[in-house]
Design a protein around this motif. Structure first.
Motif, PDB file in Angstrom:
ATOM      1  N   GLY A  58       0.810  -1.211   0.000  1.00 37.90           N
ATOM      2  CA  GLY A  58       0.000   0.000   0.000  1.00 37.90           C
ATOM      3  C   GLY A  58       0.844   1.262   0.000  1.00 37.90           C
ATOM      4  O   GLY A  58       1.861   1.345   0.703  1.00 37.90           O
ATOM      5  N   GLU A  59       0.414   2.228  -0.770  1.00 36.12           N
ATOM      6  CA  GLU A  59       1.146   3.487  -0.878  1.00 36.12           C
ATOM      7  C   GLU A  59       0.642   4.541   0.097  1.00 36.12           C
ATOM      8  O   GLU A  59       1.281   5.574   0.270  1.00 36.12           O
ATOM      9  CB  GLU A  59       1.051   4.031  -2.308  1.00 36.12           C
ATOM     10  CG  GLU A  59       1.732   3.145  -3.354  1.00 36.12           C
ATOM     11  CD  GLU A  59       1.622   3.711  -4.755  1.00 36.12           C
ATOM     12  OE1 GLU A  59       0.907   4.723  -4.924  1.00 36.12           O
ATOM     13  OE2 GLU A  59       2.252   3.152  -5.666  1.00 36.12           O
ATOM     14  N   ARG A  60      -0.515   4.309   0.734  1.00 36.18           N
ATOM     15  CA  ARG A  60      -1.095   5.300   1.632  1.00 36.18           C
ATOM     16  C   ARG A  60      -1.028   4.827   3.079  1.00 36.18           C
ATOM     17  O   ARG A  60      -1.078   3.622   3.344  1.00 36.18           O
ATOM     18  CB  ARG A  60      -2.551   5.569   1.242  1.00 36.18           C
ATOM     19  CG  ARG A  60      -2.728   6.178  -0.123  1.00 36.18           C
ATOM     20  CD  ARG A  60      -4.192   6.404  -0.416  1.00 36.18           C
ATOM     21  NE  ARG A  60      -4.384   6.950  -1.757  1.00 36.18           N
ATOM     22  CZ  ARG A  60      -5.570   7.152  -2.313  1.00 36.18           C
ATOM     23  NH1 ARG A  60      -6.673   6.856  -1.631  1.00 36.18           N
ATOM     24  NH2 ARG A  60      -5.670   7.636  -3.545  1.00 36.18           N
ATOM     25  N   VAL A  63      -3.057   1.672   4.742  1.00 33.56           N
ATOM     26  CA  VAL A  63      -3.416   0.700   3.699  1.00 33.56           C
ATOM     27  C   VAL A  63      -2.270  -0.292   3.549  1.00 33.56           C
ATOM     28  O   VAL A  63      -1.121   0.096   3.332  1.00 33.56           O
ATOM     29  CB  VAL A  63      -3.697   1.402   2.350  1.00 33.56           C
ATOM     30  CG1 VAL A  63      -3.900   0.371   1.249  1.00 33.56           C
ATOM     31  CG2 VAL A  63      -4.918   2.303   2.469  1.00 33.56           C
ATOM     32  N   ASP A  66      -2.212  -2.537  -2.223  1.00 32.12           N
ATOM     33  CA  ASP A  66      -2.915  -1.953  -3.357  1.00 32.12           C
ATOM     34  C   ASP A  66      -3.177  -3.048  -4.378  1.00 32.12           C
ATOM     35  O   ASP A  66      -2.286  -3.867  -4.671  1.00 32.12           O
ATOM     36  CB  ASP A  66      -2.080  -0.844  -4.003  1.00 32.12           C
ATOM     37  CG  ASP A  66      -2.069   0.440  -3.188  1.00 32.12           C
ATOM     38  OD1 ASP A  66      -2.901   0.570  -2.263  1.00 32.12           O
ATOM     39  OD2 ASP A  66      -1.220   1.308  -3.460  1.00 32.12           O
ATOM     40  N   VAL A 113      -7.083  -3.278   2.149  1.00 26.35           N
ATOM     41  CA  VAL A 113      -6.734  -3.315   0.730  1.00 26.35           C
ATOM     42  C   VAL A 113      -7.420  -2.168   0.018  1.00 26.35           C
ATOM     43  O   VAL A 113      -8.621  -1.918   0.209  1.00 26.35           O
ATOM     44  CB  VAL A 113      -7.151  -4.658   0.097  1.00 26.35           C
ATOM     45  CG1 VAL A 113      -6.840  -4.672  -1.393  1.00 26.35           C
ATOM     46  CG2 VAL A 113      -6.457  -5.818   0.792  1.00 26.35           C
ATOM     47  N   ARG A 114      -6.663  -1.472  -0.803  1.00 25.24           N
ATOM     48  CA  ARG A 114      -7.227  -0.419  -1.656  1.00 25.24           C
ATOM     49  C   ARG A 114      -7.281  -0.930  -3.086  1.00 25.24           C
ATOM     50  O   ARG A 114      -6.287  -1.432  -3.609  1.00 25.24           O
ATOM     51  CB  ARG A 114      -6.378   0.849  -1.597  1.00 25.24           C
ATOM     52  CG  ARG A 114      -6.883   1.971  -2.509  1.00 25.24           C
ATOM     53  CD  ARG A 114      -6.058   3.224  -2.367  1.00 25.24           C
ATOM     54  NE  ARG A 114      -4.752   3.105  -3.003  1.00 25.24           N
ATOM     55  CZ  ARG A 114      -4.453   3.601  -4.203  1.00 25.24           C
ATOM     56  NH1 ARG A 114      -5.368   4.239  -4.917  1.00 25.24           N
ATOM     57  NH2 ARG A 114      -3.241   3.468  -4.686  1.00 25.24           N
ATOM     58  N   THR A 115      -8.431  -0.811  -3.720  1.00 20.84           N
ATOM     59  CA  THR A 115      -8.528  -1.158  -5.133  1.00 20.84           C
ATOM     60  C   THR A 115      -8.154   0.082  -5.936  1.00 20.84           C
ATOM     61  O   THR A 115      -8.840   1.101  -5.883  1.00 20.84           O
ATOM     62  CB  THR A 115      -9.950  -1.625  -5.497  1.00 20.84           C
ATOM     63  OG1 THR A 115     -10.882  -0.596  -5.178  1.00 20.84           O
ATOM     64  CG2 THR A 115     -10.321  -2.888  -4.733  1.00 20.84           C
ATOM     65  N   VAL A 116      -7.051  -0.024  -6.642  1.00 22.13           N
ATOM     66  CA  VAL A 116      -6.527   1.115  -7.386  1.00 22.13           C
ATOM     67  C   VAL A 116      -7.518   1.567  -8.455  1.00 22.13           C
ATOM     68  O   VAL A 116      -7.616   2.760  -8.764  1.00 22.13           O
ATOM     69  CB  VAL A 116      -5.163   0.753  -8.014  1.00 22.13           C
ATOM     70  CG1 VAL A 116      -4.607   1.897  -8.847  1.00 22.13           C
ATOM     71  CG2 VAL A 116      -4.167   0.371  -6.911  1.00 22.13           C
ATOM     72  N   ASP A 119     -10.340   3.371  -6.185  1.00 22.25           N
ATOM     73  CA  ASP A 119      -9.944   4.002  -4.929  1.00 22.25           C
ATOM     74  C   ASP A 119     -10.856   3.585  -3.779  1.00 22.25           C
ATOM     75  O   ASP A 119     -11.068   4.340  -2.829  1.00 22.25           O
ATOM     76  CB  ASP A 119      -9.928   5.532  -5.065  1.00 22.25           C
ATOM     77  CG  ASP A 119      -8.978   6.192  -4.078  1.00 22.25           C
ATOM     78  OD1 ASP A 119      -7.958   5.564  -3.735  1.00 22.25           O
ATOM     79  OD2 ASP A 119      -9.255   7.313  -3.633  1.00 22.25           O
ATOM     80  N   THR A 121     -11.693   1.062  -0.532  1.00 20.84           N
ATOM     81  CA  THR A 121     -10.953   0.278   0.451  1.00 20.84           C
ATOM     82  C   THR A 121     -11.847  -0.759   1.098  1.00 20.84           C
ATOM     83  O   THR A 121     -13.074  -0.598   1.180  1.00 20.84           O
ATOM     84  CB  THR A 121     -10.350   1.177   1.547  1.00 20.84           C
ATOM     85  OG1 THR A 121     -11.394   1.948   2.152  1.00 20.84           O
ATOM     86  CG2 THR A 121      -9.279   2.084   0.986  1.00 20.84           C
TER      87      THR A 121
END
Length: 360
Positions: A58-60, A63, A66, A113-116, A119, A121
């Protein structure tokens, strides 16, 4: 990996080309598209087995992972990364654990988990006894043989995943008039998946037809496509002719003790079951006053509602929690899936598709 009722290869995003055009060429080569049999790749000659998962840390803040999902088609050269896939989402955490992107957190492990793609979660919980992903268990989902370990998915924010909001036209139902259809009431909705929901009886169908019968119904499919193109514009999606959304869903009163009967097109082939986020979205339509599902869906009272969505091969249960101050707003959607690691290894990509890799 199998995720829910879908299947496809998973990759760490860092192992794929950073350039989108090259990445898409690689994925098409991997799957063997375009070819209706996908004979030159890993695809299974069906949209449900022409899917790819790409996972990274995750980049955030807050999170863990991703997830970028790609929908390919057997006979087309398209790679669609606009919408989500809730079924493939079930395999994200097992894949990340298998490849060391994350570490187990006890007997059960929960990761955000974030769905790119949209966006969105969600929190995903898997069984990890003795520090390993468990795949066997007693959980059963319709559309998959046998039983397996449960994968619990708790969606945190699904409304307006692709559209401008839950009800992109601003109404719980719209009257659409087309030459091939006459006037038809539909609900245009997006609670994780852009969908057009309509009563099967309004199209002269029961909503209980088998998949093969509906796939062979050329007249119905032509009418649905005309409606899809029209509603795509109503929903603010523009020209959706080359898109895999919105999905089209015929509904009818439940037949087997559930809440609603569905026949979902994805969008040109009738689904043998129903997609995860499609089930969430249809279930949401069932609890909204004024939608086309209102009056035929069997829904219990209360702020937390269990909606059993019947489909051609069984049912799919979705738990929805409504905002106590605004019963037209869904604040949580929870469901259960299963997943399985099928194989690991290398897939070969032709040098001319990825020349940088060939010379590195």
């Amino acid at each position: 990996m199998r995720g829910g009722t879908s299947r496809g290869p998973f990759f760490q995003r860092s192992d794929l080309p950073a350039d989108t055009a090259t990445r898409d060429r690689v994925l098409l080569a991997v799957m063997g598209s375009p070819d209706k049999r996908q004979i030159d790749g890993l695809g299974g000659a069906h949209p449900l087995t022409s899917k790819v998962g790409m996972v990274s840390r995750g980049e955030r803040p807050g999170v863990d992972l991703d997830f970028l999902f790609a929908q390919l088609q057997p006979d087309k050269d398209t790679v669609d990364v606009v919408t989500n896939c809730g079924n493939m989402l079930a395999a994200v955490v097992p894949f990340a654990l298998e490849t060391g992107l994350v570490a187990p957190r006890g007997e059960t492990s929960t990761f955000r988990v974030r769905t790119v793609n949209t966006d969105m979660t969600c929190d995903i919980t898997v069984q990890t006894p003795d520090g390993r992903v468990r795949y066997d268990g007693d959980a059963r989902i319709d559309g998959v043989p046998g039983t397996a370990s449960p994968v619990a998915i708790n969606f945190l924010d699904t409304a307006g995943s692709v559209c401008s909001g839950l009800l992109p036209t601003g109404a719980t139902h719209d009257a659409v008039a087309l030459p091939s259809l006459g006037e038809l009431r539909v609900t245009c909705i997006d609670n994780g998946m852009p969908m057009v929901v309509m009563r099967a009886a309004d199209l002269g169908r029961t909503g209980y037809e088998g998949v093969a019968q509906l796939d062979g119904d050329a007249e119905l499919k032509a009418r649905l496509e005309a409606l899809r193109l029209h509603c795509g514009r109503l929903m603010g999606l523009g020209d959706v002719a080359a898109r895999s959304y919105p999905k089209m869903c015929l509904i009818a009163a439940p037949q087997h003790g559930g809440s609603i009967a569905t026949r979902c097109f994805i969008p040109h082939v009738c689904h043998d079951a129903i997609g995860v986020l499609a089930a969430v979205t249809v279930a949401t339509a069932c609890v909204l006053d004024g939608s086309v599902a209102h009056g035929i869906a069997a829904i219990s009272p209360g702020a937390v509602k269990t909606v059993s969505v019947e489909h051609p091969t069984g049912e799919f249960t979705v738990e929805l929690e409504l905002d106590r101050g605004d019963p037209q707003r869904v604040v949580r959607a929870a469901l259960l899936r299963t997943a399985r690691l099928i194989m690991r290894g290398e897939v070969m990509v032709p040098d001319q598709v990825w020349p940088e890799r060939a010379t590195s």
